[in-house]
Design an enzyme around this catalytic site. Structure first.
Site, PDB file in Angstrom:
ATOM      1  N   HIS A   1       0.779  -1.246  -0.120  1.00 41.50           N
ATOM      2  CA  HIS A   1       0.100   0.051   0.006  1.00 41.50           C
ATOM      3  C   HIS A   1       0.798   1.196   0.151  1.00 41.50           C
ATOM      4  O   HIS A   1       0.548   2.303  -0.583  1.00 41.50           O
ATOM      5  CB  HIS A   1      -0.895  -0.001   1.195  1.00 41.50           C
ATOM      6  CG  HIS A   1      -1.861  -1.188   1.062  1.00 41.50           C
ATOM      7  ND1 HIS A   1      -2.093  -1.746   2.401  1.00 41.50           N
ATOM      8  CD2 HIS A   1      -2.580  -1.776   0.220  1.00 41.50           C
ATOM      9  CE1 HIS A   1      -3.054  -2.814   2.177  1.00 41.50           C
ATOM     10  NE2 HIS A   1      -3.210  -2.881   0.908  1.00 41.50           N
TER      11      HIS A   1
ATOM     12  N   CYS B   1       4.990   1.715   7.758  1.00 45.64           N
ATOM     13  CA  CYS B   1       3.716   2.533   7.355  1.00 45.64           C
ATOM     14  C   CYS B   1       2.928   2.978   8.578  1.00 45.64           C
ATOM     15  O   CYS B   1       2.036   3.925   8.422  1.00 45.64           O
ATOM     16  CB  CYS B   1       2.937   1.569   6.171  1.00 45.64           C
ATOM     17  SG  CYS B   1       2.169   0.214   6.940  1.00 45.64           S
TER      18      CYS B   1
END
Length: 207
Positions: free
Chosen positions: A99, A168
């Site tokens: 992502h 992340c």
């Protein structure tokens, strides 16, 4: 549809053909990202960065060229009658979140109950590397590892547990430094008998 079913459906879908960019095109893309980030790709300290980045990406994502079936292809039928748990724990791995394309780093624990033979223990570490050196999410990585063990070793049962810190989540967004994500999958005897799951967890904790 549960996660396993979705994964199997995704595996069955035909892959769309795409042209892999040349190294020159990849380096040009890195220069574009440097400029987008706000720096000058032509300044001295960044002149060689596109080459270094593409070389690093060749290492980070080398798993696309690895075949799990080949890694697990050599098994040993003569195991001296051993038929209990084989566990390789604390296998270090690093992968990249699909992502945000930033790393997540952790360790994997893999166990299986032999049926058609045993495999060299280093091959389980190689299996983790083959799948982790791709763009991933941890849940899918966990499923891919146990599916490969089941498909190529045909054990009486298998267990996989992954624990990792995701950059992340720790470097951006909520910046939850030190948070650990744990995923697990069981099959065969491990899925059917809680006592076998308990033994797996106890062996992981044992030092």
């Amino acid at each position: 549809m549960d996660a396993s079913a979705k994964l199997n459906v995704a595996k069955s879908l035909p892959k769309k053909p795409f042209a892999r960019p040349s190294r020159e095109e990849a380096e040009a893309a890195v220069r574009t990202l440097i400029a987008w980030a706000g720096d000058d790709p032509t300044r001295e300290g960044l002149l060689d960065t596109p080459r270094r980045v593409t070389k690093a990406y060749g290492e980070f994502f080398s798993g696309y060229d690895d075949d799990p079936g080949t890694i697990l292809s050599t098994t040993f039928k003569e195991a001296g009658g051993y038929d209990d748990i084989v566990l390789v724990k604390d296998i270090p791995f690093s992968s990249h979140c699909e992502h945000h394309m930033v790393p997540f780093v952790g360790k994997a624990h893999i166990a299986y109950l032999p049926h058609d033979g045993i495999v060299g223990i280093s091959k389980l570490a190689r299996l983790v590397e083959a799948f982790s050196r791709r763009l991933q999410v941890q849940e899918v990585l966990t499923a891919q590892i146990i599916d490969a063990v089941n498909e190529h070793l045909n054990p009486r049962g298998a267990a996989v547990l992954l624990e990792a810190e995701h950059m992340c989540m720790s470097m951006r967004g909520v910046r939850a430094h030190g948070a650990t994500t744990v995923t697990q999958r069981f099959s065969g005897v491990f899925a059917e008998e809680k006592s076998e799951q308990d033994r797996f967890f106890e062996m992981i904790r044992r030092r």
